[in-house]
Design a protein around this motif. Structure first.
Motif, mmCIF file in Angstrom:
data_model
loop_
_atom_site.group_PDB
_atom_site.id
_atom_site.type_symbol
_atom_site.label_atom_id
_atom_site.label_comp_id
_atom_site.label_asym_id
_atom_site.label_seq_id
_atom_site.Cartn_x
_atom_site.Cartn_y
_atom_site.Cartn_z
ATOM 1 N N UNK A 79 -11.403 13.439 3.952
ATOM 2 C CA UNK A 79 -11.271 13.103 2.537
ATOM 3 C C UNK A 79 -10.840 11.645 2.429
ATOM 4 N N UNK A 80 -11.549 10.871 1.623
ATOM 5 C CA UNK A 80 -11.217 9.464 1.409
ATOM 6 C C UNK A 80 -9.970 9.399 0.530
ATOM 7 N N UNK A 81 -8.948 8.673 1.010
ATOM 8 C CA UNK A 81 -7.716 8.534 0.220
ATOM 9 C C UNK A 81 -7.463 7.088 -0.193
ATOM 10 N N UNK A 82 -8.151 6.140 0.480
ATOM 11 C CA UNK A 82 -8.065 4.726 0.104
ATOM 12 C C UNK A 82 -9.478 4.161 0.134
ATOM 13 N N UNK A 83 -9.857 3.462 -0.954
ATOM 14 C CA UNK A 83 -11.171 2.813 -1.012
ATOM 15 C C UNK A 83 -10.968 1.409 -1.537
ATOM 16 N N UNK A 84 -11.389 0.424 -0.755
ATOM 17 C CA UNK A 84 -11.283 -0.991 -1.129
ATOM 18 C C UNK A 84 -9.874 -1.376 -1.557
ATOM 19 N N UNK A 85 -8.877 -0.929 -0.787
ATOM 20 C CA UNK A 85 -7.498 -1.309 -1.040
ATOM 21 C C UNK A 85 -6.820 -0.555 -2.168
ATOM 22 N N UNK A 86 -7.488 0.446 -2.737
ATOM 23 C CA UNK A 86 -6.924 1.210 -3.848
ATOM 24 C C UNK A 86 -6.755 2.678 -3.434
ATOM 25 N N UNK A 87 -5.578 3.228 -3.738
ATOM 26 C CA UNK A 87 -5.323 4.642 -3.477
ATOM 27 C C UNK A 87 -6.121 5.508 -4.428
ATOM 28 N N UNK A 88 -6.646 6.586 -3.941
ATOM 29 C CA UNK A 88 -7.336 7.556 -4.785
ATOM 30 C C UNK A 88 -6.341 8.690 -5.070
ATOM 31 N N UNK A 89 -5.679 8.592 -6.193
ATOM 32 C CA UNK A 89 -4.558 9.478 -6.526
ATOM 33 C C UNK A 89 -4.954 10.948 -6.540
ATOM 34 N N UNK A 90 -6.139 11.261 -7.048
ATOM 35 C CA UNK A 90 -6.557 12.668 -7.101
ATOM 36 C C UNK A 90 -6.653 13.273 -5.707
ATOM 37 N N UNK A 91 -7.206 12.503 -4.766
ATOM 38 C CA UNK A 91 -7.329 13.007 -3.400
ATOM 39 C C UNK A 91 -5.967 13.111 -2.716
ATOM 40 N N UNK A 92 -5.071 12.187 -3.006
ATOM 41 C CA UNK A 92 -3.713 12.279 -2.460
ATOM 42 C C UNK A 92 -3.025 13.535 -2.985
ATOM 43 N N UNK A 93 -3.149 13.767 -4.254
ATOM 44 C CA UNK A 93 -2.520 14.933 -4.874
ATOM 45 C C UNK A 93 -3.084 16.221 -4.299
ATOM 46 N N UNK A 94 -4.385 16.255 -4.071
ATOM 47 C CA UNK A 94 -5.035 17.450 -3.532
ATOM 48 C C UNK A 94 -4.459 17.827 -2.172
ATOM 49 N N UNK A 95 -4.082 16.825 -1.380
ATOM 50 C CA UNK A 95 -3.518 17.090 -0.056
ATOM 51 C C UNK A 95 -2.005 16.932 -0.027
ATOM 52 N N UNK A 96 -1.387 16.841 -1.202
ATOM 53 C CA UNK A 96 0.063 16.745 -1.334
ATOM 54 C C UNK A 96 0.642 15.623 -0.468
ATOM 55 N N UNK A 97 0.044 14.443 -0.587
ATOM 56 C CA UNK A 97 0.494 13.268 0.150
ATOM 57 C C UNK A 97 1.114 12.268 -0.815
ATOM 58 N N UNK A 98 2.014 11.462 -0.275
ATOM 59 C CA UNK A 98 2.656 10.433 -1.095
ATOM 60 C C UNK A 98 2.226 9.049 -0.615
ATOM 61 N N UNK A 99 2.453 8.076 -1.468
ATOM 62 C CA UNK A 99 2.160 6.691 -1.123
ATOM 63 C C UNK A 99 2.946 6.278 0.120
ATOM 64 N N UNK A 100 4.201 6.691 0.211
ATOM 65 C CA UNK A 100 5.011 6.289 1.361
ATOM 66 C C UNK A 100 4.464 6.853 2.670
ATOM 67 N N UNK A 101 3.879 8.040 2.648
ATOM 68 C CA UNK A 101 3.266 8.598 3.861
ATOM 69 C C UNK A 101 2.058 7.759 4.294
ATOM 70 N N UNK A 102 1.246 7.358 3.316
ATOM 71 C CA UNK A 102 0.073 6.539 3.622
ATOM 72 C C UNK A 102 0.514 5.182 4.165
ATOM 73 N N UNK A 103 1.519 4.577 3.530
ATOM 74 C CA UNK A 103 2.012 3.274 3.991
ATOM 75 C C UNK A 103 2.602 3.367 5.392
ATOM 76 N N UNK A 104 3.287 4.442 5.690
ATOM 77 C CA UNK A 104 3.841 4.644 7.024
ATOM 78 C C UNK A 104 2.722 4.709 8.063
ATOM 79 N N UNK A 105 1.670 5.454 7.766
ATOM 80 C CA UNK A 105 0.532 5.547 8.685
ATOM 81 C C UNK A 105 -0.175 4.196 8.826
ATOM 82 N N UNK A 106 -0.224 3.425 7.743
ATOM 83 C CA UNK A 106 -0.825 2.088 7.808
ATOM 84 C C UNK A 106 -0.040 1.211 8.770
ATOM 85 N N UNK A 107 1.290 1.234 8.659
ATOM 86 C CA UNK A 107 2.121 0.426 9.557
ATOM 87 C C UNK A 107 1.912 0.836 11.008
#
Length: 161
Positions: free
Chosen positions: A91-119
């Motif tokens: 499931x795409x959760x980031x496209x062109x530097x923008x979070x896809x909030x609906x997809x994050x919500x569907x998988x119960x993920x937060x911005x901080x989790x995505x940022x942690x994985x990015x780091x």
């Protein structure tokens, strides 16, 4: 035969439970959740074998779980259309530097989790990400944007030094 039927029922109950938990939860389990799964395994064993502590009962239960695991693997291999329902899909959760909030919500993920994985992937800013994809196994794959800041080729003026 009773053990095989109960093991089959428990296999599909556990399978459905793990699918309901979602991709991300399985990829990022806390120590308490790991211990809970181990305890759940013991409870499952008791439900499958009742008070049968024999080697035969344990072998039947383990063999049944192994049989269904291999069978589902073969079904996905032989019938690729089943892959989505049995294993999930990316499931795409980031496209062109923008979070896809609906997809994050569907998988119960937060911005901080995505940022942690990015780091962890060596990415410092969301703007560096072309695609962020949550894989069926719970990991996030990042594809960086192409960098176009390379120095422009110097023009030859024809003058010699």
């Amino acid at each position: 035969m009773d053990i095989v039927l109960r093991a089959t029922a428990m296999f599909f109950i556990v399978f459905a439970l793990l699918r309901l938990l979602g991709k991300r939860e399985l990829g990022q389990m806390t120590p308490f959740e790991v211990v809970s799964l181990v305890v759940m395994g013991d409870l499952i064993q008791q439900g499958i074998t009742h008070n049968d502590f024999s080697l035969t009962g344990a072998t039947l239960a383990i063999g049944t779980f192994a049989f269904w695991t291999v069978t589902l693997g073969w079904l996905v291999y032989l019938f690729p259309r089943l892959k989505r329902s049995l294993e999930g899909e990316p499931r795409v959760i980031v496209r062109d530097g923008k979070l896809l909030a609906d997809n994050l919500r569907r998988d119960r993920m937060t911005l901080s989790e995505v940022e942690s994985e990015m780091r962890l992937a060596g990415i410092g800013s969301m703007q560096e990400v072309a695609w962020g994809i949550l894989e069926p196994q719970g990991k996030i794959s990042f594809i960086k944007k192409e960098r176009s800041d390379e120095p422009a080729a110097q023009q030859d003026t024809g003058a010699t030094a």
